[in-house]
Design a protein around this motif. Structure first.
Motif, PDB file in Angstrom:
ATOM      1  N   ILE A   1      13.062 -14.154   4.522  1.00 15.14           N
ATOM      2  CA  ILE A   1      11.831 -14.360   3.903  1.00 15.14           C
ATOM      3  C   ILE A   1      11.677 -13.106   2.954  1.00 15.14           C
ATOM      4  O   ILE A   1      11.145 -13.304   1.729  1.00 15.14           O
ATOM      5  CB  ILE A   1      10.685 -14.798   4.733  1.00 15.14           C
ATOM      6  N   LEU A   2      11.782 -11.864   3.432  1.00 20.45           N
ATOM      7  CA  LEU A   2      11.022 -10.672   2.895  1.00 20.45           C
ATOM      8  C   LEU A   2      12.174 -10.517   1.813  1.00 20.45           C
ATOM      9  O   LEU A   2      11.681 -10.268   0.726  1.00 20.45           O
ATOM     10  CB  LEU A   2      11.025  -9.492   3.807  1.00 20.45           C
ATOM     11  N   ALA A   3      13.459 -10.731   1.994  1.00 23.74           N
ATOM     12  CA  ALA A   3      14.350 -10.306   0.782  1.00 23.74           C
ATOM     13  C   ALA A   3      14.429 -11.153  -0.171  1.00 23.74           C
ATOM     14  O   ALA A   3      14.525 -10.857  -1.306  1.00 23.74           O
ATOM     15  CB  ALA A   3      15.876 -10.021   1.503  1.00 23.74           C
ATOM     16  N   ARG A   4      14.316 -12.381   0.127  1.00 22.41           N
ATOM     17  CA  ARG A   4      14.140 -13.493  -1.157  1.00 22.41           C
ATOM     18  C   ARG A   4      13.014 -13.236  -1.983  1.00 22.41           C
ATOM     19  O   ARG A   4      13.124 -13.445  -3.151  1.00 22.41           O
ATOM     20  CB  ARG A   4      14.114 -14.922  -0.290  1.00 22.41           C
ATOM     21  N   LEU A   5      11.760 -12.932  -1.268  1.00 22.75           N
ATOM     22  CA  LEU A   5      10.631 -12.747  -2.217  1.00 22.75           C
ATOM     23  C   LEU A   5      10.735 -11.716  -3.122  1.00 22.75           C
ATOM     24  O   LEU A   5      10.338 -11.541  -4.175  1.00 22.75           O
ATOM     25  CB  LEU A   5       9.385 -12.618  -1.153  1.00 22.75           C
ATOM     26  N   LEU A   6      11.248 -10.341  -2.434  1.00 17.29           N
ATOM     27  CA  LEU A   6      11.520  -9.076  -3.302  1.00 17.29           C
ATOM     28  C   LEU A   6      12.359  -9.262  -4.460  1.00 17.29           C
ATOM     29  O   LEU A   6      12.454  -8.763  -5.239  1.00 17.29           O
ATOM     30  CB  LEU A   6      11.703  -8.072  -2.313  1.00 17.29           C
ATOM     31  N   TRP A   7      13.606 -10.158  -4.057  1.00 15.43           N
ATOM     32  CA  TRP A   7      14.216 -10.693  -5.077  1.00 15.43           C
ATOM     33  C   TRP A   7      13.715 -11.266  -6.137  1.00 15.43           C
ATOM     34  O   TRP A   7      14.356 -11.032  -7.613  1.00 15.43           O
ATOM     35  CB  TRP A   7      15.576 -11.269  -4.546  1.00 15.43           C
ATOM     36  N   SER A   8      12.821 -12.181  -5.927  1.00 16.29           N
ATOM     37  CA  SER A   8      12.323 -13.077  -6.999  1.00 16.29           C
ATOM     38  C   SER A   8      10.944 -12.584  -7.559  1.00 16.29           C
ATOM     39  O   SER A   8      10.863 -13.040  -8.738  1.00 16.29           O
ATOM     40  CB  SER A   8      12.168 -14.372  -6.064  1.00 16.29           C
ATOM     41  N   PHE A   9      10.358 -11.845  -7.045  1.00 11.80           N
ATOM     42  CA  PHE A   9       9.103 -11.369  -7.487  1.00 11.80           C
ATOM     43  C   PHE A   9       8.966  -9.978  -7.548  1.00 11.80           C
ATOM     44  O   PHE A   9       9.336  -8.985  -6.679  1.00 11.80           O
ATOM     45  CB  PHE A   9       7.958 -12.091  -6.771  1.00 11.80           C
ATOM     46  N   ASP A  10       7.887  -9.407  -8.334  1.00  9.15           N
ATOM     47  CA  ASP A  10       7.485  -8.011  -8.177  1.00  9.15           C
ATOM     48  C   ASP A  10       6.070  -7.796  -7.531  1.00  9.15           C
ATOM     49  O   ASP A  10       4.998  -8.703  -7.986  1.00  9.15           O
ATOM     50  CB  ASP A  10       7.315  -7.600  -9.596  1.00  9.15           C
ATOM     51  N   PHE A  11       6.153  -7.469  -6.446  1.00 12.98           N
ATOM     52  CA  PHE A  11       4.712  -7.413  -5.720  1.00 12.98           C
ATOM     53  C   PHE A  11       3.957  -5.801  -6.075  1.00 12.98           C
ATOM     54  O   PHE A  11       4.621  -4.887  -6.344  1.00 12.98           O
ATOM     55  CB  PHE A  11       4.966  -7.356  -4.285  1.00 12.98           C
ATOM     56  N   GLU A  12       2.683  -6.035  -5.784  1.00 10.99           N
ATOM     57  CA  GLU A  12       1.779  -4.893  -6.091  1.00 10.99           C
ATOM     58  C   GLU A  12       0.523  -4.958  -5.329  1.00 10.99           C
ATOM     59  O   GLU A  12       0.103  -6.098  -4.894  1.00 10.99           O
ATOM     60  CB  GLU A  12       1.525  -4.516  -7.471  1.00 10.99           C
ATOM     61  N   ALA A  13      -0.025  -3.933  -4.851  1.00 11.84           N
ATOM     62  CA  ALA A  13      -1.475  -4.066  -4.445  1.00 11.84           C
ATOM     63  C   ALA A  13      -2.610  -4.631  -5.345  1.00 11.84           C
ATOM     64  O   ALA A  13      -2.191  -4.743  -6.579  1.00 11.84           O
ATOM     65  CB  ALA A  13      -1.913  -2.569  -3.983  1.00 11.84           C
ATOM     66  N   PRO A  14      -3.426  -5.433  -4.705  1.00 10.27           N
ATOM     67  CA  PRO A  14      -4.458  -5.815  -5.601  1.00 10.27           C
ATOM     68  C   PRO A  14      -5.096  -5.040  -6.419  1.00 10.27           C
ATOM     69  O   PRO A  14      -5.328  -3.728  -5.809  1.00 10.27           O
ATOM     70  CB  PRO A  14      -5.528  -6.588  -4.402  1.00 10.27           C
ATOM     71  N   LYS A  15      -5.657  -5.440  -7.426  1.00  9.74           N
ATOM     72  CA  LYS A  15      -6.524  -4.180  -8.365  1.00  9.74           C
ATOM     73  C   LYS A  15      -7.733  -3.796  -7.733  1.00  9.74           C
ATOM     74  O   LYS A  15      -8.067  -2.489  -7.798  1.00  9.74           O
ATOM     75  CB  LYS A  15      -6.590  -4.901  -9.697  1.00  9.74           C
TER      76      LYS A  15
ATOM     77  N   GLN B   1       0.690  -1.241  -0.228  1.00 10.71           N
ATOM     78  CA  GLN B   1       0.120   0.102   0.108  1.00 10.71           C
ATOM     79  C   GLN B   1       0.787   1.323   0.176  1.00 10.71           C
ATOM     80  O   GLN B   1       0.304   2.405  -0.026  1.00 10.71           O
ATOM     81  CB  GLN B   1      -0.849  -0.036   1.076  1.00 10.71           C
ATOM     82  N   HIS B   2       2.317   1.078  -0.036  1.00  9.57           N
ATOM     83  CA  HIS B   2       3.009   2.203  -0.107  1.00  9.57           C
ATOM     84  C   HIS B   2       4.346   2.051  -1.033  1.00  9.57           C
ATOM     85  O   HIS B   2       5.216   1.346  -0.689  1.00  9.57           O
ATOM     86  CB  HIS B   2       3.718   2.418   1.524  1.00  9.57           C
ATOM     87  N   PRO B   3       3.907   2.058  -2.478  1.00 10.72           N
ATOM     88  CA  PRO B   3       4.785   1.590  -3.279  1.00 10.72           C
ATOM     89  C   PRO B   3       6.109   2.381  -3.278  1.00 10.72           C
ATOM     90  O   PRO B   3       7.235   1.630  -3.636  1.00 10.72           O
ATOM     91  CB  PRO B   3       3.970   1.888  -4.707  1.00 10.72           C
ATOM     92  N   ASP B   4       6.348   3.614  -2.833  1.00  8.30           N
ATOM     93  CA  ASP B   4       7.397   4.146  -2.664  1.00  8.30           C
ATOM     94  C   ASP B   4       8.229   3.477  -1.741  1.00  8.30           C
ATOM     95  O   ASP B   4       9.635   3.285  -2.161  1.00  8.30           O
ATOM     96  CB  ASP B   4       7.646   5.574  -2.188  1.00  8.30           C
ATOM     97  N   GLN B   5       7.924   2.963  -0.587  1.00  9.05           N
ATOM     98  CA  GLN B   5       8.804   2.214   0.392  1.00  9.05           C
ATOM     99  C   GLN B   5       9.089   0.929  -0.237  1.00  9.05           C
ATOM    100  O   GLN B   5      10.261   0.272  -0.251  1.00  9.05           O
ATOM    101  CB  GLN B   5       8.128   2.177   1.587  1.00  9.05           C
ATOM    102  N   LEU B   6       8.111   0.303  -0.876  1.00  9.74           N
ATOM    103  CA  LEU B   6       8.295  -1.294  -1.450  1.00  9.74           C
ATOM    104  C   LEU B   6       9.502  -1.106  -2.663  1.00  9.74           C
ATOM    105  O   LEU B   6      10.235  -1.958  -2.874  1.00  9.74           O
ATOM    106  CB  LEU B   6       6.914  -1.565  -2.185  1.00  9.74           C
ATOM    107  N   GLN B   7       9.183  -0.039  -3.476  1.00  9.76           N
ATOM    108  CA  GLN B   7      10.151   0.036  -4.524  1.00  9.76           C
ATOM    109  C   GLN B   7      11.575   0.303  -3.949  1.00  9.76           C
ATOM    110  O   GLN B   7      12.573  -0.102  -4.394  1.00  9.76           O
ATOM    111  CB  GLN B   7       9.868   1.400  -5.436  1.00  9.76           C
ATOM    112  N   ARG B   8      11.768   1.167  -2.643  1.00  7.82           N
ATOM    113  CA  ARG B   8      12.906   1.540  -2.163  1.00  7.82           C
ATOM    114  C   ARG B   8      13.581   0.151  -1.660  1.00  7.82           C
ATOM    115  O   ARG B   8      14.898  -0.124  -1.862  1.00  7.82           O
ATOM    116  CB  ARG B   8      13.331   2.563  -1.077  1.00  7.82           C
ATOM    117  N   LEU B   9      12.978  -0.658  -1.086  1.00  6.15           N
ATOM    118  CA  LEU B   9      13.305  -1.800  -0.290  1.00  6.15           C
ATOM    119  C   LEU B   9      13.761  -2.728  -1.350  1.00  6.15           C
ATOM    120  O   LEU B   9      14.884  -3.563  -1.358  1.00  6.15           O
ATOM    121  CB  LEU B   9      12.118  -2.559   0.479  1.00  6.15           C
ATOM    122  N   THR B  10      13.042  -2.899  -2.443  1.00  3.89           N
ATOM    123  CA  THR B  10      13.239  -3.873  -3.639  1.00  3.89           C
ATOM    124  C   THR B  10      14.548  -3.269  -4.237  1.00  3.89           C
ATOM    125  O   THR B  10      15.607  -4.311  -4.532  1.00  3.89           O
ATOM    126  CB  THR B  10      12.114  -3.910  -4.781  1.00  3.89           C
ATOM    127  N   ASN B  11      14.983  -2.155  -4.421  1.00 10.49           N
ATOM    128  CA  ASN B  11      16.211  -1.770  -5.244  1.00 10.49           C
ATOM    129  C   ASN B  11      17.167  -2.045  -4.126  1.00 10.49           C
ATOM    130  O   ASN B  11      18.192  -2.340  -4.724  1.00 10.49           O
ATOM    131  CB  ASN B  11      16.157  -0.223  -5.273  1.00 10.49           C
TER     132      ASN B  11
END
Length: 520
Positions: free
Chosen positions: A464-478, A321-331
């Motif tokens: 768990i969190l790092a591995r999932l963000l490394w392997s997948f692109d996550f987003e909020a449900p449509k 629900q906070h794509p900016d923080q999600l993006q920063r962590l994924t980066n």
């Protein structure tokens, strides 16, 4: 003569009527005493909660206890009377005053902590400090950072299996995008990890993509546990309730416990040596009797699994629900592990990722797995907590949920802002979070009874969190109607989770190119 006849017609009030009147008026008289004359009458709080335990019990059974008490703290302040004989605190100083007092331990309140009928003592139910220290001494070596190094292959195995199962789910969709409830998958992983570390065998949740029956029954019993705890304030009701438990339910409880007994028995009979938690208990010898091992590991299965899964679920819910923080962590994760080799993602290599640690710390703050620290009892002779003198025998608790969301302690307290946990926030006076009271957040408690499993919990959460963000692109449900507001969840000792719906697809092939543009 007439006077005598009149006198003979007078009749005294029957004794039974007097007793009934006294009995009927007792609750009212007791409430008056509790409000105006009780030793805690000077402590702020709503009169109805101070008069009787009933509002507290009602809130507990409705699952709104932490939210109701949060509202009361904001109205009456950080020191709050929530029952005729109980005080709760939402003030950072309470942690040291209760859990690390200079003199005399605050023992666990037997109302909440005593063991069930016929059950052996466990690490959780051991109220006596010496008994607790004995059990903890046998278990502690299995939860040290050194022990964690030997346990890492077990953790890696199930996190890899989690990624494989989610990848299969995504690839099975025509659009190569899946929308799912991610919460159970965190539970599958944490329960399988602890199953292998504790009993030498997983619960096969990930293997079968569903909860083991033992775990499903555990979740269904959480509400029942809250009801049982509520009856302990009224011994007569508790006695009747215990007598009314049908034999079929007792049999189900025995079968539930027997499954753990069987797992423990199989593990103790392993001929090979393996660096799991149970191996350290075995080395402790007879310090821990078999019945205490059985019940302690049953409790630890929940404490070491459900709590970690709760934090991961809540953190992911905030991230999507906070794509900016999600993006920063994924980066951060993908830049740190550019090689494309997942084996580089070790527990040691993840320990020093600043934004990953900040995100999980914020998740621990807002999604506290134990949102309400159950009461301790003021030692004989009384004690002073947060400047308030309390008589001996007073139950006292800490409201972690209310404290972690207190705007007097955290700037924008209800907002998901991992930046408050970065090192510069504590050192740069220009930072909006410089004055945050970070010491207020003690997710693993303090003192002699602090959580032994905190190193394991941090390792699991990071990996768990790092591995999932490394392997997948996550987003909020449509569909935004599927978004979950964490503040709406009820608490029955544990948090009653609802679906954490997320959209995910496999990591984009052109991720390396987009990294340079800070869009991956």
């Amino acid at each position: 003569m007439e006077q005598k006849r009149c006198g003979s017609k007078r009749r005294g009030i029957p004794l039974s009527t007097v007793l009934l009147l006294l009995l009927a008026s007792y609750p009212f008289l007791r409430a008056i005493y509790n409000i105006y004359f009780h030793s805690l009458s000077s402590i702020p709080g709503p009169r109805i909660w101070s008069a009787t335990r009933l509002p507290f019990v009602r809130s507990l059974l409705q699952g709104t206890i932490v939210h109701d008490i949060q509202k009361l703290h904001r109205q009456y302040g950080p020191v709050l009377r929530i029952a005729p004989n109980e005080v709760t605190f939402a003030q950072p100083e309470a942690w040291d005053d209760i859990f690390r007092p200079p003199q005399g331990q605050f023992l666990k309140d037997p109302i909440w902590w005593r063991r069930g009928p016929g059950m052996p003592m466990s690490l959780i139910s051991a109220i006596d400090p010496d008994e607790h220290a004995r059990i903890r001494r046998a278990l502690a070596p299995g939860f040290t950072p050194r022990a964690l190094k030997g346990q890492e292959p077990f953790i890696q195995r199930y996190v890899s299996l989690l990624a494989d199962r989610l990848r299969e789910t995504v690839l099975a969709q025509p659009s190569s995008r899946a929308e799912m409830d991610i919460g159970p998958w965190f539970n599958f992983t944490t329960f399988d990890i602890f199953g292998d570390l504790g009993f030498g065998e997983p619960f096969d949740c990930l293997q079968n993509s569903r909860f083991h029956p033992w775990i499903a029954l555990l979740f269904n019993s959480v509400k029942a546990a809250a009801f049982v705890s509520a009856t302990r304030f009224y011994p007569a009701i508790e006695y009747i309730l215990m007598k009314c438990i049908p034999p079929s339910l007792k049999k189900m409880q025995q079968d539930h416990f027997q499954q753990i007994v069987d797992k423990v028995h199989r593990r103790l009979n392993y001929e090979m040596d393996r660096p799991d938690i149970m191996s350290h208990v075995i080395k402790a010898g007879e310090e821990l009797p078999i019945d205490e091992i059985n019940v302690t590991f049953m409790v630890l299965t929940t404490a070491g699994s459900e709590t970690t899964a709760t934090v991961l679920s809540g953190t992911m819910n905030y991230l999507i629900q906070h794509p900016d923080q999600l993006q920063r962590l994924t980066n951060e994760v993908r830049r740190r592990f550019k090689s494309g080799n997942e084996s580089d993602m070790t527990l040691d290599s993840l320990r020093n990722l600043p934004y990953l640690n900040a995100v999980l710390s914020e998740g621990l703050r807002l999604c506290t797995p134990i949102p309400w620290v159950l009461p301790r009892v003021v030692p004989p002779g009384g004690a002073t907590i947060c400047g308030v003198s309390l008589p001996g025998g007073t139950p006292v608790s800490i409201q972690a949920y209310a404290m972690n969301r207190d705007p007097a302690l955290f700037r924008h307290a209800d907002s998901f802002l991992p930046e408050r946990w970065l090192s510069e926030a504590a050192t740069d006076e220009e930072s909006p979070f410089f004055s945050d009271r970070r010491e207020a957040m003690q997710a693993f408690s303090l003192g002699a009874r602090s959580c032994m499993g905190q190193h394991l919990a941090w390792a699991e959460m990071r990996l768990i969190l790092a591995r999932l963000l490394w392997s997948f692109d996550f987003e909020a449900p449509k569909n935004k109607a599927k978004w979950l507001n964490w503040e709406d969840l009820r608490t029955f000792l544990l948090v009653e989770k609802r679906p954490i719906n997320v959209g995910l697809r496999l990591r984009s092939d052109n991720c390396e190119e987009r990294l340079s543009a800070s869009k991956c």
